[in-house]
Design a protein around this motif. Structure first.
Motif, PDB file in Angstrom:
ATOM      1  N   LYS A 157      -0.782   6.908 -11.870  1.00  0.00           N
ATOM      2  CA  LYS A 157      -0.184   8.227 -12.068  1.00  0.00           C
ATOM      3  C   LYS A 157       1.327   8.074 -11.963  1.00  0.00           C
ATOM      4  O   LYS A 157       1.855   7.696 -10.921  1.00  0.00           O
ATOM      5  N   TRP A 158       2.011   8.373 -13.053  1.00  0.00           N
ATOM      6  CA  TRP A 158       3.456   8.186 -13.104  1.00  0.00           C
ATOM      7  C   TRP A 158       4.164   9.396 -12.507  1.00  0.00           C
ATOM      8  O   TRP A 158       3.755  10.535 -12.738  1.00  0.00           O
ATOM      9  N   TYR A 217       6.955   7.785 -29.183  1.00  0.00           N
ATOM     10  CA  TYR A 217       8.271   7.239 -28.874  1.00  0.00           C
ATOM     11  C   TYR A 217       8.907   6.719 -30.163  1.00  0.00           C
ATOM     12  O   TYR A 217       8.396   5.775 -30.785  1.00  0.00           O
ATOM     13  N   LYS A 241       2.020   8.772 -27.771  1.00  0.00           N
ATOM     14  CA  LYS A 241       3.266   9.006 -27.043  1.00  0.00           C
ATOM     15  C   LYS A 241       4.398   9.485 -27.950  1.00  0.00           C
ATOM     16  O   LYS A 241       5.277  10.216 -27.516  1.00  0.00           O
ATOM     17  N   THR A 286       7.027  10.671 -13.319  1.00  0.00           N
ATOM     18  CA  THR A 286       7.594  11.472 -14.407  1.00  0.00           C
ATOM     19  C   THR A 286       7.200  10.828 -15.733  1.00  0.00           C
ATOM     20  O   THR A 286       6.867   9.642 -15.793  1.00  0.00           O
ATOM     21  N   LYS A 287       7.268  11.599 -16.808  1.00  0.00           N
ATOM     22  CA  LYS A 287       6.953  11.063 -18.132  1.00  0.00           C
ATOM     23  C   LYS A 287       7.951   9.985 -18.543  1.00  0.00           C
ATOM     24  O   LYS A 287       7.591   9.008 -19.200  1.00  0.00           O
ATOM     25  N   VAL A 288       9.198  10.168 -18.173  1.00  0.00           N
ATOM     26  CA  VAL A 288      10.220   9.192 -18.566  1.00  0.00           C
ATOM     27  C   VAL A 288      10.062   7.883 -17.790  1.00  0.00           C
ATOM     28  O   VAL A 288      10.430   6.815 -18.293  1.00  0.00           O
ATOM     29  N   THR A 289       9.501   7.931 -16.578  1.00  0.00           N
ATOM     30  CA  THR A 289       9.204   6.696 -15.850  1.00  0.00           C
ATOM     31  C   THR A 289       8.160   5.894 -16.609  1.00  0.00           C
ATOM     32  O   THR A 289       8.288   4.665 -16.771  1.00  0.00           O
ATOM     33  N   GLU A 290       7.137   6.573 -17.099  1.00  0.00           N
ATOM     34  CA  GLU A 290       6.109   5.913 -17.907  1.00  0.00           C
ATOM     35  C   GLU A 290       6.717   5.356 -19.194  1.00  0.00           C
ATOM     36  O   GLU A 290       6.428   4.228 -19.592  1.00  0.00           O
ATOM     37  N   GLU A 291       7.578   6.137 -19.833  1.00  0.00           N
ATOM     38  CA  GLU A 291       8.195   5.690 -21.077  1.00  0.00           C
ATOM     39  C   GLU A 291       9.039   4.431 -20.857  1.00  0.00           C
ATOM     40  O   GLU A 291       8.981   3.478 -21.657  1.00  0.00           O
ATOM     41  N   THR A 304      15.525   6.466 -12.869  1.00  0.00           N
ATOM     42  CA  THR A 304      14.210   6.134 -13.418  1.00  0.00           C
ATOM     43  C   THR A 304      13.825   4.700 -13.064  1.00  0.00           C
ATOM     44  O   THR A 304      12.658   4.424 -12.744  1.00  0.00           O
TER      45      THR A 304
END
Length: 299
Positions: A153-154, A274, A272, A156-161, A199
């Protein structure tokens, strides 16, 4: 050897801190300050691994100093020292690695060393042998499993990105400006740099919490991912096989081709969206079509 900067407004306490910290074989004091204002001006010019900041200081508290340094783009972890435990939660709202209670003792200094080892991914041999393994699916709907079980579980979304960005560029030093152009293209420069550092901090914390010996290390004006041997990534398997297939397709066995074909559960990072991943996504699409044609011709 950890390079520390210490900010403490009480000269006597600062002198005691210097003596105590300097006795530890893994710690080097590179600079000390009794003024938050002076520290704010000088720290961006220094090379260090961590900041040890007193919280209760006149004019500008350690918390305020840390917040300003993050805005300035300082990406090193902060350890707060305080005589009041009620500051702990507030400390973790900024880029805090830890907080320690005064007075400083040799055991607390060792704790600082241990926390920095965890943060930067320095592991003892036995820890690495029992470390967590990550299984990463990048085709279709990306997902990361811990030891083939729990889904990561990340925060934030940007951490995952950013995690997937490093995975796609695992063999390179990722220039920080290219990362910013890819992930924060429309953000004002100073804010974008602060977002990048925050991040990276969150990503390192995720690895530390899961006991994963992955590290993100600064290399000149960029970052590089280390420790990928603990990762099982479907795209890495795909890429290695496709290199062989491209060079000598006649040497590919039917069962090998079927296995590789089964990895393709959809386009790379498909769900995603990206934009920075599109060139690699198009390349894998092309490889998939060639493999599909080969399978049809060799039925």
């Amino acid at each position: 050897m950890w390079k520390l900067v210490v900010v403490e407004d009480e000269p006597l306490i600062l002198s005691l801190l210097e003596r105590l910290l300097s006795k530890h074989p893994s710690i080097e004091i590179v600079a000390t300050f009794t003024s938050s204002k002076e520290a704010l001006e000088q720290i961006p010019r220094l090379q260090c691994d961590a900041l040890l900041l007193d919280i209760e200081m006149p004019g500008m508290t350690g918390l305020e100093l840390a917040q300003k340094l993050v805005i300035e783009g300082i990406d090193v972890p902060v350890i707060f020292s305080t005589a009041y435990p009620q500051y702990a939660l507030e400390a973790f709202s900024v880029q805090a690695l830890d907080y320690v209670l005064k007075p400083m003792t040799p055991s607390i200094v060792q704790k600082i060393d241990d926390r920095l080892k965890r943060y930067y991914g320095v592991k003892r041999r036995e820890s690495i042998e029992h470390s967590t393994q990550l299984k990463v699916q990048m085709f279709g709907n990306p997902i990361v499993h811990v030891n083939n079980d729990v889904v990561v579980k990340w925060p934030t979304k940007v951490t995952e990105e950013l995690f997937y960005y490093f995975l796609l560029n695992k063999d390179e030093v990722c220039n920080k400006w290219k990362i910013i152009d890819a992930i924060w293209p429309n953000l004002e420069e100073k804010r974008a740099v602060a977002n990048l550092y925050n991040t990276i901090y969150r990503l390192r914390q995720v690895f530390s919490a899961m006991n994963v010996p992955l590290t993100i290390e600064r290399v000149n004006e960029g970052y590089k991912f280390f420790g990928i041997d603990v990762l099982e990534v479907d795209w890495y398997i795909w890429r290695d096989w496709m290199k062989k297939f491209t060079i000598s397709p006649q040497e590919m066995e039917q069962h090998e081709a079927v296995y590789i074909y089964s990895l393709y559960k959809g386009d790379l990072l498909e769900t995603k969206g990206y934009l920075w991943s599109m060139p690699v996504q198009y390349q894998t699409q092309d490889e998939w079509h060639k493999l599909k044609l080969w399978l049809k011709e060799n039925e």
